[in-house]
Motif scaffolding. Structure first.
Motif, PDB file in Angstrom:
ATOM      1  N   PRO A 179      11.222   2.945  -9.547  1.00 19.95           N
ATOM      2  CA  PRO A 179      12.261   2.620 -10.530  1.00 19.95           C
ATOM      3  C   PRO A 179      12.560   1.121 -10.448  1.00 19.95           C
ATOM      4  O   PRO A 179      12.418   0.519  -9.374  1.00 19.95           O
ATOM      5  CB  PRO A 179      13.469   3.443 -10.072  1.00 19.95           C
ATOM      6  N   PRO A 180      12.966   0.497 -11.543  1.00 17.02           N
ATOM      7  CA  PRO A 180      13.213  -0.957 -11.529  1.00 17.02           C
ATOM      8  C   PRO A 180      14.149  -1.422 -10.411  1.00 17.02           C
ATOM      9  O   PRO A 180      13.978  -2.511  -9.874  1.00 17.02           O
ATOM     10  CB  PRO A 180      13.816  -1.229 -12.903  1.00 17.02           C
ATOM     11  N   GLU A 181      15.109  -0.596 -10.036  1.00 21.47           N
ATOM     12  CA  GLU A 181      16.049  -1.011  -8.988  1.00 21.47           C
ATOM     13  C   GLU A 181      15.469  -0.862  -7.578  1.00 21.47           C
ATOM     14  O   GLU A 181      16.109  -1.242  -6.603  1.00 21.47           O
ATOM     15  CB  GLU A 181      17.368  -0.228  -9.107  1.00 21.47           C
ATOM     16  N   GLN A 182      14.243  -0.325  -7.454  1.00 21.37           N
ATOM     17  CA  GLN A 182      13.640  -0.125  -6.131  1.00 21.37           C
ATOM     18  C   GLN A 182      12.341  -0.908  -5.947  1.00 21.37           C
ATOM     19  O   GLN A 182      11.471  -0.479  -5.205  1.00 21.37           O
ATOM     20  CB  GLN A 182      13.381   1.364  -5.908  1.00 21.37           C
ATOM     21  N   ILE A 183      12.207  -2.045  -6.596  1.00 17.67           N
ATOM     22  CA  ILE A 183      10.968  -2.805  -6.476  1.00 17.67           C
ATOM     23  C   ILE A 183      10.858  -3.539  -5.142  1.00 17.67           C
ATOM     24  O   ILE A 183       9.820  -4.098  -4.821  1.00 17.67           O
ATOM     25  CB  ILE A 183      10.763  -3.773  -7.655  1.00 17.67           C
ATOM     26  N   THR A 184      11.917  -3.503  -4.357  1.00 14.48           N
ATOM     27  CA  THR A 184      11.914  -4.038  -2.996  1.00 14.48           C
ATOM     28  C   THR A 184      12.317  -2.915  -2.051  1.00 14.48           C
ATOM     29  O   THR A 184      13.247  -2.167  -2.328  1.00 14.48           O
ATOM     30  CB  THR A 184      12.907  -5.212  -2.872  1.00 14.48           C
TER      31      THR A 184
ATOM     32  N   PRO B  91       8.619  -6.774  -0.987  1.00 11.85           N
ATOM     33  CA  PRO B  91       8.314  -6.281  -2.330  1.00 11.85           C
ATOM     34  C   PRO B  91       7.370  -5.084  -2.255  1.00 11.85           C
ATOM     35  O   PRO B  91       6.628  -4.919  -1.289  1.00 11.85           O
ATOM     36  CB  PRO B  91       7.614  -7.467  -3.000  1.00 11.85           C
ATOM     37  N   ARG B  92       7.412  -4.268  -3.291  1.00 12.89           N
ATOM     38  CA  ARG B  92       6.549  -3.083  -3.332  1.00 12.89           C
ATOM     39  C   ARG B  92       5.384  -3.304  -4.298  1.00 12.89           C
ATOM     40  O   ARG B  92       5.547  -3.947  -5.329  1.00 12.89           O
ATOM     41  CB  ARG B  92       7.345  -1.876  -3.781  1.00 12.89           C
ATOM     42  N   PRO B  93       4.222  -2.739  -3.971  1.00 13.57           N
ATOM     43  CA  PRO B  93       3.066  -2.840  -4.870  1.00 13.57           C
ATOM     44  C   PRO B  93       3.083  -1.711  -5.907  1.00 13.57           C
ATOM     45  O   PRO B  93       3.857  -0.764  -5.788  1.00 13.57           O
ATOM     46  CB  PRO B  93       1.898  -2.671  -3.912  1.00 13.57           C
ATOM     47  N   TYR B  94       2.186  -1.825  -6.881  1.00 16.66           N
ATOM     48  CA  TYR B  94       2.110  -0.833  -7.956  1.00 16.66           C
ATOM     49  C   TYR B  94       0.746  -0.162  -7.993  1.00 16.66           C
ATOM     50  O   TYR B  94      -0.289  -0.803  -7.874  1.00 16.66           O
ATOM     51  CB  TYR B  94       2.362  -1.507  -9.302  1.00 16.66           C
ATOM     52  N   GLY B  95       0.780   1.143  -8.201  1.00 13.95           N
ATOM     53  CA  GLY B  95      -0.429   1.900  -8.480  1.00 13.95           C
ATOM     54  C   GLY B  95      -1.287   2.190  -7.277  1.00 13.95           C
ATOM     55  O   GLY B  95      -1.035   1.762  -6.157  1.00 13.95           O
ATOM     56  N   ILE B  96      -2.339   2.921  -7.525  1.00  8.79           N
ATOM     57  CA  ILE B  96      -3.272   3.361  -6.491  1.00  8.79           C
ATOM     58  C   ILE B  96      -4.016   2.187  -5.853  1.00  8.79           C
ATOM     59  O   ILE B  96      -4.386   2.234  -4.687  1.00  8.79           O
ATOM     60  CB  ILE B  96      -4.250   4.415  -7.071  1.00  8.79           C
ATOM     61  N   MET B  97      -4.190   1.090  -6.614  1.00  8.18           N
ATOM     62  CA  MET B  97      -4.905  -0.080  -6.106  1.00  8.18           C
ATOM     63  C   MET B  97      -3.962  -1.130  -5.518  1.00  8.18           C
ATOM     64  O   MET B  97      -4.395  -2.220  -5.163  1.00  8.18           O
ATOM     65  CB  MET B  97      -5.762  -0.702  -7.208  1.00  8.18           C
TER      66      MET B  97
ATOM     67  N   ASN C   5       4.838 -10.477  -7.218  1.00  7.16           N
ATOM     68  CA  ASN C   5       5.942 -11.128  -6.517  1.00  7.16           C
ATOM     69  C   ASN C   5       5.467 -12.435  -5.887  1.00  7.16           C
ATOM     70  O   ASN C   5       4.276 -12.712  -5.848  1.00  7.16           O
ATOM     71  CB  ASN C   5       6.522 -10.186  -5.443  1.00  7.16           C
ATOM     72  N   GLY C   6       6.403 -13.205  -5.400  1.00  8.04           N
ATOM     73  CA  GLY C   6       6.086 -14.504  -4.827  1.00  8.04           C
ATOM     74  C   GLY C   6       5.425 -14.465  -3.462  1.00  8.04           C
ATOM     75  O   GLY C   6       4.792 -15.429  -3.058  1.00  8.04           O
ATOM     76  N   ARG C   7       5.559 -13.388  -2.729  1.00  6.87           N
ATOM     77  CA  ARG C   7       4.966 -13.314  -1.379  1.00  6.87           C
ATOM     78  C   ARG C   7       3.493 -12.922  -1.405  1.00  6.87           C
ATOM     79  O   ARG C   7       2.672 -13.551  -0.768  1.00  6.87           O
ATOM     80  CB  ARG C   7       5.747 -12.337  -0.505  1.00  6.87           C
ATOM     81  N   PHE C   8       3.168 -11.846  -2.131  1.00  7.07           N
ATOM     82  CA  PHE C   8       1.806 -11.318  -2.116  1.00  7.07           C
ATOM     83  C   PHE C   8       1.009 -11.671  -3.378  1.00  7.07           C
ATOM     84  O   PHE C   8      -0.161 -11.350  -3.471  1.00  7.07           O
ATOM     85  CB  PHE C   8       1.830  -9.803  -1.928  1.00  7.07           C
ATOM     86  N   GLY C   9       1.650 -12.296  -4.345  1.00  5.10           N
ATOM     87  CA  GLY C   9       0.938 -12.751  -5.525  1.00  5.10           C
ATOM     88  C   GLY C   9       1.196 -11.903  -6.761  1.00  5.10           C
ATOM     89  O   GLY C   9       2.030 -10.999  -6.770  1.00  5.10           O
TER      90      GLY C   9
ATOM     91  N   CYS D 224      -6.154  -8.522  -1.383  1.00  6.69           N
ATOM     92  CA  CYS D 224      -5.036  -7.790  -0.778  1.00  6.69           C
ATOM     93  C   CYS D 224      -3.719  -8.549  -0.825  1.00  6.69           C
ATOM     94  O   CYS D 224      -2.647  -7.939  -0.735  1.00  6.69           O
ATOM     95  CB  CYS D 224      -5.362  -7.333   0.637  1.00  6.69           C
ATOM     96  N   GLY D 225      -3.771  -9.859  -0.955  1.00  2.00           N
ATOM     97  CA  GLY D 225      -2.544 -10.635  -1.083  1.00  2.00           C
ATOM     98  C   GLY D 225      -1.837 -10.960   0.220  1.00  2.00           C
ATOM     99  O   GLY D 225      -0.809 -11.637   0.216  1.00  2.00           O
ATOM    100  N   ILE D 226      -2.361 -10.501   1.332  1.00  2.00           N
ATOM    101  CA  ILE D 226      -1.735 -10.803   2.623  1.00  2.00           C
ATOM    102  C   ILE D 226      -2.017 -12.269   2.941  1.00  2.00           C
ATOM    103  O   ILE D 226      -3.177 -12.641   3.113  1.00  2.00           O
ATOM    104  CB  ILE D 226      -2.277  -9.878   3.733  1.00  2.00           C
ATOM    105  N   PRO D 227      -0.991 -13.103   3.024  1.00  3.00           N
ATOM    106  CA  PRO D 227      -1.245 -14.533   3.188  1.00  3.00           C
ATOM    107  C   PRO D 227      -1.733 -14.940   4.585  1.00  3.00           C
ATOM    108  O   PRO D 227      -2.393 -15.970   4.717  1.00  3.00           O
ATOM    109  CB  PRO D 227       0.108 -15.182   2.868  1.00  3.00           C
ATOM    110  N   GLU D 228      -1.423 -14.179   5.600  1.00  9.60           N
ATOM    111  CA  GLU D 228      -1.818 -14.537   6.965  1.00  9.60           C
ATOM    112  C   GLU D 228      -3.285 -14.155   7.202  1.00  9.60           C
ATOM    113  O   GLU D 228      -3.639 -12.978   7.141  1.00  9.60           O
ATOM    114  CB  GLU D 228      -0.940 -13.829   7.997  1.00  9.60           C
ATOM    115  N   PRO D 229      -4.152 -15.135   7.533  1.00  8.40           N
ATOM    116  CA  PRO D 229      -5.577 -14.851   7.704  1.00  8.40           C
ATOM    117  C   PRO D 229      -5.884 -13.787   8.755  1.00  8.40           C
ATOM    118  O   PRO D 229      -6.772 -12.963   8.557  1.00  8.40           O
ATOM    119  CB  PRO D 229      -6.181 -16.202   8.106  1.00  8.40           C
TER     120      PRO D 229
END
Length: 172
Positions: free
Chosen positions: A40-45, A52-58, A63-67, A128-133
């Motif tokens: 739901p829009p109020e639960q995106i974090t 932040p939360r990701p979307y979908g099966i993939m 968002n600004g952290r993971f892209g 994957c968007g994880i910024p830490e190598p």
């Protein structure tokens, strides 16, 4: 899971975008355990971790952290971000298109060819968007271990395949 027939959806997107189906299955398995994540829009974090939360099966992000992989994937396949949030197949297609784009735009691991499933690991690290190598390398190792083992529980039916894990472990 069986009723959703996710393996057929992964296979169709793999064929369309020339991404190995096991790469799509592995990414989706590591990210979501093949669950179409919706919020739901109020639960995106997350209320627990404040991430932040990701979307979908993939596990597409916006968002600004993971892209902003959700927006990029939607653009690549000519769909809206809402369609990718709601429709599992469009989410898989978007993830496949994005992986293909990243794969084509970046160098491949030394000693691999396009025929090697291991040649996708750098693309997955970026996807994957994880910024830490160190963390995205560990995440990729987990994906490839899953590919090598497959999975047969909770309605997920996925046979493993041989993977050369040694160079991936060395990078981790």
């Amino acid at each position: 899971m069986k009723a959703a027939n996710y393996p057929a959806l992964f296979e169709a997107a793999a064929k369309e975008f020339l991404v190995p189906a096991d790469i799509l299955k592995g990414v989706a398995f590591a990210e979501t355990r093949w669950e179409q994540l919706t919020w739901p829009p109020e639960q995106i974090t997350s209320t627990e971790t404040r991430t932040p939360r990701p979307y979908g099966i993939m596990s597409l992000w916006d968002n600004g952290r993971f892209g902003h992989s959700l927006k990029a994937a939607a653009t690549l396949i000519g769909k809206t971000t809402d369609e990718l949030k709601r429709d599992t197949y469009q989410n898989i297609r978007g993830g496949a298109a994005l992986l293909r784009q990243i794969y084509d735009a970046n160098p491949k691991p030394e000693g691999t060819t396009a025929a090697d499933i291991e040649s996708w690991r750098y693309a997955i690290r970026q996807y994957c968007g994880i910024p830490e190598p160190d963390l995205n390398a560990r995440h990729v190792l987990d994906i490839y271990v899953s590919i090598s083992q497959g999975y047969h529980q909770h309605g997920i039916e996925w046979d493993g395949r041989p993977v050369n894990l040694e160079p991936i472990r060395e990078e981790t």
